[in-house]
Write an enzyme that holds these catalytic residues in place. Structure first.
Site, short mmCIF file in Angstrom:
data_model
loop_
_atom_site.label_atom_id
_atom_site.label_comp_id
_atom_site.label_asym_id
_atom_site.label_seq_id
_atom_site.Cartn_x
_atom_site.Cartn_y
_atom_site.Cartn_z
CG ASP A 112 -6.16 7.62 -2.86
OD1 ASP A 112 -5.80 7.06 -1.80
OD2 ASP A 112 -6.66 8.75 -2.87
CG ASP A 113 -7.67 4.62 0.33
OD1 ASP A 113 -7.87 5.62 -0.40
OD2 ASP A 113 -7.72 4.67 1.57
CG ASP A 117 -16.74 9.08 -0.96
OD1 ASP A 117 -17.72 9.59 -1.52
OD2 ASP A 117 -16.84 8.58 0.18
#
Ligand SMILES: O=P(O)(O)OC[C@H]1O[C@H](OP(=O)(O)OP(=O)(O)O)[C@H](O)[C@@H]1O
Ligand SMILES: [Mg+2]
Length: 175
Positions: free
Chosen positions: A109-110, A113
């Site tokens: 995934d990028d 968070d």
């Protein structure tokens, strides 16, 4: 309700901006692959869409992996997080490659968070390796390999979400 402060978006809560260019993103993905190369080999890459598609393509290219699957999850409407929605699960074929638990699979995934998205995918594939390019402190414990940590109060601006635009000079009040 009257008198209540309006709900702040994650980006407004973040305050700091961390803009990432295509060039920087490509470099960070390559750096991620250097680390992953020591952990693999992997049978397949599982991209968490949509943000994970871009790093997954770069990482898979560098690692020589040609089997790529997606798990499609949406939770943010731009910068407001809502309920996680699994729009598409992992394919039966990819599940088989990972022996049903994700062993030998690489989830990409990028960023993490709050970690909610990553936690959900880890539950689907507990033995897979989870890599992200960026990590914030709340999500960091969920990730096996990442490149850059940014503070929880930072909002990362990805190159596919942004465009070049005029920025006023500092003395005119620009932040
Ligand atoms: O750790 P969390 O707080 O769960 O946030 C991280 C997730 O949020 C973003 O996806 P988003 O839901 O915005 O969808 P997108 O990838 O399609 O942009 C990002 O790409 C991660 O997948
Ligand atoms: Mg995403």
């Amino acid at each position: 309700m009257a008198g209540e402060a309006p709900e702040l978006s994650a980006q407004e809560r973040a305050g700091r901006a961390f803009p990432v260019s295509w060039d920087q993103f490509h470099r960070d993905c390559r750096a991620l692959t250097w680390r992953l190369n020591e952990v693999g080999p992997f049978h397949a890459v599982i991209a968490i869409t949509r943000g994970g598609l871009v790093p997954a393509a770069i990482v898979a290219r560098e690692l020589g992996v040609r089997v790529i699957d997606t798990v499609c999850i949406a939770s943010y409407d731009h910068d407001k997080q809502g309920e996680l929605q699994v729009l598409k699960g992992i394919s039966e074929q990819a599940m088989k490659l990972g022996g049903g638990t994700g062993k030998g699979l690489l989830i990409v995934d990028d960023l993490v968070d709050t970690g909610k998205t990553g936690r959900l995918v880890r539950e689907m594939l507990p033995d897979a390796h989870f890599a992200t390019v960026y990590a914030k402190p709340k999500g960091r414990p969920l990730v096996d390999t990442f490149i850059t940590e940014v503070s929880q109060d930072t909002w990362i601006f990805f190159p596919w979400d942004t465009a070049l635009s005029y920025h006023p000079p500092l003395r005119d009040g620009a932040a």
